[in-house]
Motif scaffolding. Structure first.
Motif, mmCIF file in Angstrom:
data_model
loop_
_atom_site.group_PDB
_atom_site.id
_atom_site.type_symbol
_atom_site.label_atom_id
_atom_site.label_comp_id
_atom_site.label_asym_id
_atom_site.label_seq_id
_atom_site.Cartn_x
_atom_site.Cartn_y
_atom_site.Cartn_z
ATOM 1 N N LEU A 1 0.831 -1.209 0.000
ATOM 2 C CA LEU A 1 0.000 0.000 0.000
ATOM 3 C C LEU A 1 0.865 1.260 0.000
ATOM 4 O O LEU A 1 0.567 2.232 -0.697
ATOM 5 C CB LEU A 1 -0.945 -0.007 1.201
ATOM 6 C CG LEU A 1 -2.033 -1.086 1.194
ATOM 7 C CD1 LEU A 1 -2.849 -1.037 2.478
ATOM 8 C CD2 LEU A 1 -2.922 -0.968 -0.026
ATOM 9 N N HIS A 2 1.932 1.225 0.776
ATOM 10 C CA HIS A 2 2.854 2.365 0.811
ATOM 11 C C HIS A 2 3.471 2.584 -0.571
ATOM 12 O O HIS A 2 3.570 3.736 -1.042
ATOM 13 C CB HIS A 2 3.945 2.128 1.868
ATOM 14 C CG HIS A 2 4.962 3.207 1.928
ATOM 15 N ND1 HIS A 2 4.702 4.454 2.454
ATOM 16 C CD2 HIS A 2 6.251 3.243 1.492
ATOM 17 C CE1 HIS A 2 5.784 5.210 2.354
ATOM 18 N NE2 HIS A 2 6.728 4.497 1.776
ATOM 19 N N LEU A 3 3.880 1.519 -1.241
ATOM 20 C CA LEU A 3 4.479 1.632 -2.567
ATOM 21 C C LEU A 3 3.471 2.175 -3.581
ATOM 22 O O LEU A 3 3.813 2.998 -4.429
ATOM 23 C CB LEU A 3 5.015 0.269 -3.020
ATOM 24 C CG LEU A 3 5.746 0.233 -4.347
ATOM 25 C CD1 LEU A 3 7.006 1.098 -4.285
ATOM 26 C CD2 LEU A 3 6.107 -1.198 -4.712
ATOM 27 N N LYS B 1 3.164 5.914 -2.688
ATOM 28 C CA LYS B 1 4.415 6.627 -2.954
ATOM 29 C C LYS B 1 4.610 6.804 -4.459
ATOM 30 O O LYS B 1 4.994 7.889 -4.920
ATOM 31 C CB LYS B 1 5.592 5.856 -2.356
ATOM 32 C CG LYS B 1 6.929 6.572 -2.482
ATOM 33 C CD LYS B 1 8.025 5.825 -1.767
ATOM 34 C CE LYS B 1 8.540 4.744 -2.693
ATOM 35 N NZ LYS B 1 9.735 4.056 -2.201
ATOM 36 N N THR B 2 4.305 5.769 -5.233
ATOM 37 C CA THR B 2 4.430 5.864 -6.684
ATOM 38 C C THR B 2 3.474 6.909 -7.235
ATOM 39 O O THR B 2 3.836 7.728 -8.086
ATOM 40 C CB THR B 2 4.150 4.497 -7.343
ATOM 41 O OG1 THR B 2 5.063 3.533 -6.823
ATOM 42 C CG2 THR B 2 4.306 4.565 -8.850
ATOM 43 N N LYS C 1 1.432 2.105 -14.013
ATOM 44 C CA LYS C 1 1.688 0.679 -13.760
ATOM 45 C C LYS C 1 3.144 0.323 -14.026
ATOM 46 O O LYS C 1 3.762 -0.434 -13.270
ATOM 47 C CB LYS C 1 0.760 -0.186 -14.623
ATOM 48 C CG LYS C 1 -0.678 -0.167 -14.177
ATOM 49 C CD LYS C 1 -1.542 -1.011 -15.106
ATOM 50 C CE LYS C 1 -2.987 -1.036 -14.678
ATOM 51 N NZ LYS C 1 -3.817 -1.861 -15.577
ATOM 52 N N THR C 2 3.695 0.876 -15.093
ATOM 53 C CA THR C 2 5.099 0.600 -15.425
ATOM 54 C C THR C 2 6.026 1.116 -14.326
ATOM 55 O O THR C 2 6.927 0.406 -13.873
ATOM 56 C CB THR C 2 5.465 1.258 -16.775
ATOM 57 O OG1 THR C 2 4.588 0.757 -17.782
ATOM 58 C CG2 THR C 2 6.905 0.959 -17.161
ATOM 59 N N ILE C 3 5.790 2.342 -13.894
ATOM 60 C CA ILE C 3 6.629 2.925 -12.840
ATOM 61 C C ILE C 3 6.437 2.161 -11.529
ATOM 62 O O ILE C 3 7.401 1.916 -10.794
ATOM 63 C CB ILE C 3 6.319 4.427 -12.685
ATOM 64 C CG1 ILE C 3 6.749 5.158 -13.961
ATOM 65 C CG2 ILE C 3 7.006 5.015 -11.465
ATOM 66 C CD1 ILE C 3 6.274 6.591 -14.055
ATOM 67 N N TYR D 1 8.844 -1.441 -7.510
ATOM 68 C CA TYR D 1 8.862 -2.694 -6.732
ATOM 69 C C TYR D 1 10.139 -3.474 -7.001
ATOM 70 O O TYR D 1 10.739 -4.026 -6.086
ATOM 71 C CB TYR D 1 7.639 -3.546 -7.052
ATOM 72 C CG TYR D 1 7.616 -4.835 -6.258
ATOM 73 C CD1 TYR D 1 7.272 -4.829 -4.909
ATOM 74 C CD2 TYR D 1 7.987 -6.039 -6.830
ATOM 75 C CE1 TYR D 1 7.279 -5.984 -4.165
ATOM 76 C CE2 TYR D 1 7.991 -7.216 -6.092
ATOM 77 C CZ TYR D 1 7.632 -7.178 -4.763
ATOM 78 O OH TYR D 1 7.648 -8.340 -4.019
ATOM 79 N N MET D 2 10.547 -3.521 -8.264
ATOM 80 C CA MET D 2 11.757 -4.285 -8.610
ATOM 81 C C MET D 2 13.004 -3.651 -8.024
ATOM 82 O O MET D 2 13.993 -4.339 -7.777
ATOM 83 C CB MET D 2 11.880 -4.424 -10.130
ATOM 84 C CG MET D 2 10.830 -5.347 -10.705
ATOM 85 S SD MET D 2 11.003 -5.768 -12.459
ATOM 86 C CE MET D 2 11.257 -4.221 -13.236
#
Length: 169
Positions: free
Chosen positions: A120-122, A125-126, A140-142, A147-148
């Motif tokens: 949820l944080h990611l 943040k994104t 979605k790409t970013i 995540y990676m």
């Protein structure tokens, strides 16, 4: 002694005594076996519930992976709508699986909850680091790239689940 009025009673007692002892042993053995059977069924039931909990939490973590999240929902959504729907989906599924914490260790449950919170944080943040002009595909790409670039907390948690499942079962 044979002429005694108590002789028939004594004789009946001597004949019946081995049968009484035999019946007593049989009843105690039967009760002992039934108690063992109840214990085995209880252990088996708990073990099945534990396995089911590991399965459900594994499925939750698999659904939590960003590669699975980005395939959800309509492509015509705005990024903020996507974030809202994904957050709601994650929280609903987490709440649905909350009862599984009874069958796993507190440490593992904490790891699962941390995975949810990290995801949820990611997501947020994104979204916060993006401009408002980006499309959902760009978001979605970013999101996947972010995540990676982080530690794979979901894979680590899945590995902990596997290890705990092997130890407990």
């Amino acid at each position: 002694m044979i002429d005694s009025p108590y002789f028939p009673y004594a004789f009946a007692l001597l004949v019946a005594l081995p049968f009484v002892v035999f019946i007593r042993q049989f009843v105690f053995s039967y009760i002992k076996l039934k108690n063992q059977e109840i214990k085995l069924l209880t252990i088996k039931g708990n073990s099945e519930q534990r396995v089911h909990a590991y399965e459900r939490l594994t499925l939750f973590l698999e659904r939590l992976k960003p590669s699975n999240l980005v395939t959800k929902f309509d492509k015509n959504l705005a990024p903020h709508e996507f974030v809202f729907l994904i957050e709601k989906t994650i929280n609903d599924e987490f709440d649905y699986n909350a009862s599984q914490q009874l069958y796993i260790t507190a440490k593992t449950w904490k790891n699962v909850a941390n995975c949810k919170n990290n995801m949820l944080h990611l997501l947020h943040k994104t979204y916060e680091n993006l401009g408002n002009n980006l499309s959902l595909d760009d978001y979605k790409t970013i999101f996947l790239m972010n995540y990676m670039n982080e530690e794979d907390f979901i894979a680590n948690c899945l590995e902990e689940l596997r290890k705990e499942n092997l130890i407990v079962n």
